[in-house]
Design an enzyme around this catalytic site. Structure first.
Site, PDB file in Angstrom:
ATOM      1  N   HIS A  27       0.842  -1.207   0.000  1.00 42.56           N
ATOM      2  CA  HIS A  27       0.000   0.000   0.000  1.00 42.56           C
ATOM      3  C   HIS A  27       0.879   1.260   0.000  1.00 42.56           C
ATOM      4  O   HIS A  27       0.623   2.209  -0.728  1.00 42.56           O
ATOM      5  CB  HIS A  27      -0.881   0.064   1.254  1.00 42.56           C
ATOM      6  CG  HIS A  27      -1.925  -0.994   1.364  1.00 42.56           C
ATOM      7  ND1 HIS A  27      -2.059  -1.804   2.457  1.00 42.56           N
ATOM      8  CD2 HIS A  27      -2.902  -1.374   0.502  1.00 42.56           C
ATOM      9  CE1 HIS A  27      -3.079  -2.620   2.289  1.00 42.56           C
ATOM     10  NE2 HIS A  27      -3.604  -2.393   1.109  1.00 42.56           N
ATOM     11  N   LYS A  51     -19.163  -5.249   7.511  1.00 46.46           N
ATOM     12  CA  LYS A  51     -17.955  -6.075   7.417  1.00 46.46           C
ATOM     13  C   LYS A  51     -17.099  -5.970   8.679  1.00 46.46           C
ATOM     14  O   LYS A  51     -16.046  -6.578   8.757  1.00 46.46           O
ATOM     15  CB  LYS A  51     -17.101  -5.587   6.240  1.00 46.46           C
ATOM     16  CG  LYS A  51     -17.507  -6.124   4.891  1.00 46.46           C
ATOM     17  CD  LYS A  51     -16.358  -5.827   3.933  1.00 46.46           C
ATOM     18  CE  LYS A  51     -16.656  -6.154   2.500  1.00 46.46           C
ATOM     19  NZ  LYS A  51     -15.574  -5.646   1.640  1.00 46.46           N
ATOM     20  N   ARG A 102      -1.723  -5.758  -8.875  1.00 47.98           N
ATOM     21  CA  ARG A 102      -0.696  -6.746  -8.539  1.00 47.98           C
ATOM     22  C   ARG A 102      -0.503  -7.761  -9.650  1.00 47.98           C
ATOM     23  O   ARG A 102       0.599  -8.083 -10.020  1.00 47.98           O
ATOM     24  CB  ARG A 102      -1.069  -7.476  -7.242  1.00 47.98           C
ATOM     25  CG  ARG A 102      -0.801  -6.650  -6.026  1.00 47.98           C
ATOM     26  CD  ARG A 102      -1.465  -7.206  -4.818  1.00 47.98           C
ATOM     27  NE  ARG A 102      -2.896  -6.954  -4.876  1.00 47.98           N
ATOM     28  CZ  ARG A 102      -3.700  -6.978  -3.837  1.00 47.98           C
ATOM     29  NH1 ARG A 102      -3.224  -7.302  -2.661  1.00 47.98           N
ATOM     30  NH2 ARG A 102      -4.983  -6.713  -3.960  1.00 47.98           N
ATOM     31  N   SER A 139      -2.987  -7.741   2.586  1.00 50.11           N
ATOM     32  CA  SER A 139      -3.215  -7.691   4.039  1.00 50.11           C
ATOM     33  C   SER A 139      -3.698  -9.047   4.551  1.00 50.11           C
ATOM     34  O   SER A 139      -3.263  -9.515   5.612  1.00 50.11           O
ATOM     35  CB  SER A 139      -4.256  -6.635   4.386  1.00 50.11           C
ATOM     36  OG  SER A 139      -3.823  -5.366   3.987  1.00 50.11           O
TER      37      SER A 139
HETATM   38  P1  ADP Z   1      -9.593  -4.112  -0.367  1.00 49.66           P
HETATM   39  O1  ADP Z   1     -10.177  -4.518   0.919  1.00 49.66           O
HETATM   40  O2  ADP Z   1     -10.397  -3.158  -1.168  1.00 49.66           O
HETATM   41  O3  ADP Z   1      -8.990  -5.258  -1.160  1.00 49.66           O
HETATM   42  P2  ADP Z   1      -6.949  -3.390   0.489  1.00 49.66           P
HETATM   43  O4  ADP Z   1      -6.802  -2.540   1.684  1.00 49.66           O
HETATM   44  O5  ADP Z   1      -6.515  -4.806   0.613  1.00 49.66           O
HETATM   45  O6  ADP Z   1      -8.411  -3.187   0.028  1.00 49.66           O
HETATM   46  O7  ADP Z   1      -6.144  -2.748  -0.706  1.00 49.66           O
HETATM   47  C1  ADP Z   1      -6.500  -1.483  -1.174  1.00 49.66           C
HETATM   48  C2  ADP Z   1      -5.903  -1.241  -2.521  1.00 49.66           C
HETATM   49  O8  ADP Z   1      -4.488  -1.149  -2.369  1.00 49.66           O
HETATM   50  C3  ADP Z   1      -6.115  -2.370  -3.525  1.00 49.66           C
HETATM   51  O9  ADP Z   1      -7.295  -2.186  -4.215  1.00 49.66           O
HETATM   52  C4  ADP Z   1      -4.942  -2.195  -4.415  1.00 49.66           C
HETATM   53  O10 ADP Z   1      -5.225  -1.165  -5.328  1.00 49.66           O
HETATM   54  C5  ADP Z   1      -3.862  -1.696  -3.496  1.00 49.66           C
HETATM   55  N1  ADP Z   1      -2.934  -2.735  -3.054  1.00 49.66           N
HETATM   56  C6  ADP Z   1      -3.079  -3.613  -2.047  1.00 49.66           C
HETATM   57  N2  ADP Z   1      -1.987  -4.390  -1.915  1.00 49.66           N
HETATM   58  C7  ADP Z   1      -1.136  -3.995  -2.877  1.00 49.66           C
HETATM   59  C8  ADP Z   1       0.168  -4.399  -3.302  1.00 49.66           C
HETATM   60  N3  ADP Z   1       0.810  -5.396  -2.698  1.00 49.66           N
HETATM   61  N4  ADP Z   1       0.723  -3.747  -4.332  1.00 49.66           N
HETATM   62  C9  ADP Z   1       0.057  -2.760  -4.948  1.00 49.66           C
HETATM   63  N5  ADP Z   1      -1.157  -2.326  -4.618  1.00 49.66           N
HETATM   64  C10 ADP Z   1      -1.757  -2.939  -3.594  1.00 49.66           C
END
Ligand code: ADP
Length: 177
Positions: A27, A51, A102, A139
């Site tokens: 992130h 959620k 990703r 995450s």
């Molecule tokens: P969600 O619950 O919407 O999946 P996340 O908090 O997991 O949200 O991730 C938010 C956004 O951050 C994702 O939609 C993606 O665009 C970006 N993201 C998450 N992990 C990565 C990563 N490892 N590399 C690049 N972008 C990422």
């Protein structure tokens, strides 16, 4: 040709939305790169009540971890949002949604979402390809690996690791009780 910056040019604002449960180095990579492309970046943390039980951290905790991390970037702020992201964008004059991509597996859903969002309001989605070292990082996977004692110290900031370790220990105690 001389460079003539337009003083009337509108501030270019972008949003980086997500649940950030918790924020990872993947992130942070996207947020920092977005901060170089836009005048202002808002990291928007989804506060979806239905959620909430599935989350490891509360919205307040997720936001406070992000605030600490984003303090390094002068043009980045953190906010919570409930409901539609497009409403949040409209209310704040944000014309760009930044998403990290990703792998191809992210693309189908993200494309559909981007097209839906731009059909709702005047907003573009900008995709930033993840840095290769973070392409496997999510995450959910960090939480799973950490739950079973795996070393995730290279994948999340130190403060986040501390909080994650504490929270997982609390959860383990609750499960045993
Ligand atoms: P969600 O619950 O919407 O999946 P996340 O908090 O997991 O949200 O991730 C938010 C956004 O951050 C994702 O939609 C993606 O665009 C970006 N993201 C998450 N992990 C990565 C990563 N490892 N590399 C690049 N972008 C990422």
């Amino acid at each position: 040709m001389s460079h003539n910056p337009d003083p009337e040019r509108q501030v270019r604002r972008a949003v980086c939305p997500g649940s950030f449960d918790p924020v990872t180095n993947g992130h942070i990579d996207i947020i920092s790169r977005a901060s170089l492309l836009f005048d202002e970046v808002v990291v928007a943390v989804g506060i979806n009540k239905s959620k909430s039980r599935a989350r490891l951290f509360t919205a307040e905790e997720r936001m406070s971890m992000l605030e600490k991390v984003c303090a390094d970037f002068p043009n980045v702020t953190v906010a919570g949002f409930e409901g539609l992201l497009t409403t949040f964008c409209e209310e704040r004059g944000i014309r760009a949604i930044v998403k990290g991509l990703r792998a191809v597996s992210d693309f189908d859903y993200e494309l559909q979402m981007a097209q839906m969002n731009s059909s709702l309001v005047d907003v573009e989605t900008v995709f930033i390809p993840t840095s290769p070292e973070y392409s496997f990082l999510a995450s959910s996977l960090v939480k799973e690996v950490a739950t079973f004692g795996g070393d995730v110290s290279g994948l999340i900031p130190t403060d986040v690791l501390t909080r994650l370790t504490e929270r997982l220990a609390e959860r383990a105690r609750e499960d045993r009780a």
